[in-house]
Design an enzyme around this catalytic site. Structure first.
Site, mmCIF file in Angstrom:
data_model
loop_
_atom_site.group_PDB
_atom_site.id
_atom_site.type_symbol
_atom_site.label_atom_id
_atom_site.label_comp_id
_atom_site.label_asym_id
_atom_site.label_seq_id
_atom_site.Cartn_x
_atom_site.Cartn_y
_atom_site.Cartn_z
ATOM 1 N N GLY A 1 0.812 -1.137 -0.085
ATOM 2 C CA GLY A 1 0.098 0.011 -0.010
ATOM 3 C C GLY A 1 0.937 1.346 -0.028
ATOM 4 O O GLY A 1 1.593 1.320 -0.815
ATOM 5 N N ALA B 1 2.862 4.527 -2.835
ATOM 6 C CA ALA B 1 3.237 4.103 -4.223
ATOM 7 C C ALA B 1 2.238 3.212 -4.580
ATOM 8 O O ALA B 1 1.493 3.341 -5.685
ATOM 9 C CB ALA B 1 4.627 3.226 -4.071
ATOM 10 N N ALA C 1 7.449 16.092 1.372
ATOM 11 C CA ALA C 1 7.679 17.230 0.668
ATOM 12 C C ALA C 1 7.453 16.700 -0.808
ATOM 13 O O ALA C 1 8.055 15.645 -0.923
ATOM 14 C CB ALA C 1 8.804 17.943 0.901
ATOM 15 N N LYS D 1 4.053 24.553 -1.194
ATOM 16 C CA LYS D 1 5.378 24.348 -1.086
ATOM 17 C C LYS D 1 5.851 25.265 -2.481
ATOM 18 O O LYS D 1 5.553 24.825 -3.529
ATOM 19 C CB LYS D 1 5.844 23.039 -1.073
ATOM 20 C CG LYS D 1 7.421 22.984 -1.386
ATOM 21 C CD LYS D 1 8.029 21.639 -1.776
ATOM 22 C CE LYS D 1 9.399 21.578 -1.923
ATOM 23 N NZ LYS D 1 9.957 20.049 -2.315
ATOM 24 N N GLN E 1 3.067 33.776 -13.495
ATOM 25 C CA GLN E 1 3.001 32.364 -13.689
ATOM 26 C C GLN E 1 4.092 31.289 -13.023
ATOM 27 O O GLN E 1 5.315 31.692 -13.446
ATOM 28 C CB GLN E 1 2.999 31.902 -15.027
ATOM 29 C CG GLN E 1 1.938 32.807 -15.915
ATOM 30 C CD GLN E 1 1.727 32.565 -17.455
ATOM 31 O OE1 GLN E 1 2.423 31.619 -17.919
ATOM 32 N NE2 GLN E 1 0.972 33.353 -18.127
ATOM 33 N N LEU F 1 9.816 2.881 -3.609
ATOM 34 C CA LEU F 1 11.145 2.501 -2.969
ATOM 35 C C LEU F 1 11.690 0.973 -3.555
ATOM 36 O O LEU F 1 12.668 0.687 -3.378
ATOM 37 C CB LEU F 1 10.991 2.515 -1.652
ATOM 38 C CG LEU F 1 10.524 3.791 -1.159
ATOM 39 C CD1 LEU F 1 10.405 3.792 0.364
ATOM 40 C CD2 LEU F 1 11.709 4.807 -1.417
ATOM 41 N N ILE G 1 8.014 10.904 -4.413
ATOM 42 C CA ILE G 1 7.040 10.692 -5.015
ATOM 43 C C ILE G 1 6.854 11.030 -6.500
ATOM 44 O O ILE G 1 6.001 10.406 -7.340
ATOM 45 C CB ILE G 1 5.851 11.506 -4.280
ATOM 46 C CG1 ILE G 1 5.743 10.909 -2.884
ATOM 47 C CG2 ILE G 1 4.482 12.037 -4.913
ATOM 48 C CD1 ILE G 1 4.837 11.626 -1.960
#
Length: 490
Positions: A13, A16, A50, A78, A145, A325, A338
């Site tokens: 789970g 990923a 992050a 962020k 932008q 991973l 990610i």
């Protein structure tokens, strides 16, 4: 879609696994059964808080509302990363997701900025950098932008995607995997759980984290080790209470004796961590350094993660594809974990939805592209280390003198000699990002292109100051990050 892949099993789970399942359910629209086998034995790493701007594209494709996502994941905005003490102690710079642009046609802004000898950082010419410096945030518009990403709780994000994926028909099976049954051709036929259940499939997506249960342990795919360039091999992670009302719209990465520390602000807490190399600092000393940096009361005990930077030689072998991973790991300095999950999902979805023959050539194309993506990001991360002026500890002396990958050495030489920001295929970061690191580390070309002097100095200076002042005035009218976030969440 070929009959061969009518049954897709996602093993694991976490971010990923559930990102993969949600994408498959959305893109295939019922053309295959999708089952996620979530094993307690595998667990969730859950410290990747992050992200990179591409996460917004993923959420949009899946059909996720931004405000709903932020509420569900304790998320914040962020604009980029603030790097402290990387060049030398006491100096910092920003790598944000904005552009510096041109002043006069092909006349690059950075070249005129350097030519004028302005003492202020190049970032004053970049909208999101000034926003980050001032702690302000506003959504992009025609006048401003830029790209942005998020900070969020990875465990909550996985739970959010699990609910969405199940609503779209994904089956969720919980249980501890005790055996992997092989096919005659060497692929995987099924996984067996400790209660005797046997989950069969045609295509298996290995999202089992560092365990790499299918690709690594079962198929014994070799590992390509990057640790001679990226020596960090551990991380202490510790969340703490948020100590102030304000929430910075950026990640902070502070260089330390044997590695670097992160600070990631969420709505209700702040994530802290220390990424370190056990070759250059004792594990307990690294933990103590992290605890000394906390800016709030800890809400959990420090947690230790161990890893090796690099990736599996192949990502897709027979009927097993590793994503996340289980396929490899690059240290989290530029928040790319990610992003690499999303990149793997995108490559897979392209092949599944375009009806291409999923043969040996297709697998080779997938593997080559994934390997190049890892290598390009590896080079970008090494750039942060190798340009340092620090010589105050063994780690910094090592990274400042180590032999570089040829692909990176060539890029650095082109920049140093000619001011050319060379780009390869399968890039994770564009030329603007490379410029931000070169500028932040005060690493400039040895000579300027004479054509830059064709613009009178007075005119170039007026243009630079006008742009700087215009950006500053625009940012000053923006709300503070926590104020804008509160409006969105309401």
């Amino acid at each position: 879609m070929s009959q061969k892949y009518d049954r897709i099993v996602v093993v694991g789970g976490g971010s990923a696994g559930w990102m993969t399942a949600a994408a498959l359910a959305t893109g295939l629209r019922g053309r295959a059964s999708i089952e996620v086998v979530e094993s307690e034995e595998i667990g969730i790493v859950g410290v990747g808080e992050a992200t990179f701007p591409s996460i917004r594209q993923y959420n949009q494709i899946i059909g996720i509302d931004e405000a709903e996502f932020l509420r569900a994941t304790n998320g914040t905005y962020k604009l980029g990363i603030r790097f402290c003490d990387w060049l030398e102690v006491g100096k910092d710079y920003f790598h944000t997701f904005g552009h510096f642009g041109n002043l006069f046609g092909s006349q690059t802004l950075w070249a005129q900025h350097r030519r004028m000898g302005l003492a202020e950082p190049l970032g004053t010419q970049c909208v999101p950098t000034v926003m980050a410096m001032k702690g302000r945030f506003a959504l992009p518009n025609e006048q401003a932008q830029f790209k942005y990403a998020y900070h969020f709780d990875a465990v909550q994000y996985a739970a959010f995607l699990r609910r969405l994926a199940q609503q779209r028909g994904v089956r969720h099976t919980q249980g501890r995997i005790v055996d992997v049954i092989r096919r005659a051709d060497g692929g995987v036929a099924a996984v067996q759980l400790d209660d005797g259940r046997r989950i069969e499939g045609d295509l298996f997506i290995d999202c089992s984290g560092f365990h790499s249960l299918l690709l690594g342990k079962t198929l014994a795919e070799p590992f390509v080790d990057f640790s001679h360039w990226l020596p960090v091999d551990g991380a202490w992670a510790c969340p703490c209470e948020r100590s102030t009302e304000e929430i910075t719209p950026y990640t902070m990465a502070t260089a330390l004796e044997g590695g670097w520390a992160w600070r990631i602000p969420l709505q209700s807490r702040t994530g802290h961590g220390h990424v370190f190399s056990s070759r250059f600092i004792d594990v307990d000393r690294a933990r103590d350094q992290l605890l000394a940096r906390l800016d709030g009361k800890p809400v959990a005990e420090p947690r230790l993660l161990r890893f090796t930077t690099g990736h599996r030689q192949r990502f897709w072998v027979n009927n097993v594809i590793a994503i996340g991973l289980s396929s490899g790991f690059l240290e989290p300095l530029e928040s790319t974990s990610i992003y690499l999950i999303q990149d793997g999902i995108g490559r897979l979805m392209t092949m599944l939805t375009e009806g291409r023959p999923l043969d040996e050539d297709a697998r080779a194309l997938f593997n080559e592209g994934s390997s190049r993506r890892f290598a390009r990001i590896r080079d970008f991360i090494i750039l942060h280390y190798c340009l340092t002026r620090r010589r105050d500890s063994e780690l910094w002396r090592h990274v400042s003198s180590m032999a570089l990958p040829e692909t990176l050495a060539y890029r650095i030489e082109l920049w140093r000699r000619y001011g050319v920001l060379h780009e390869y295929d399968e890039e994770g970061f564009d030329a603007t990002s490379w410029l931000a690191i070169h500028a932040g580390m005060e690493h400039w070309p040895e000579r300027d292109d004479p054509v830059f002097a064709e613009i009178p100095a007075e005119r170039a200076l007026r243009a630079l100051l006008a742009r700087r002042d215009g950006i500053a005035a625009s940012v000053e009218r923006m709300p503070l990050h926590h104020q804008l976030l509160g409006q969105v969440l309401r």
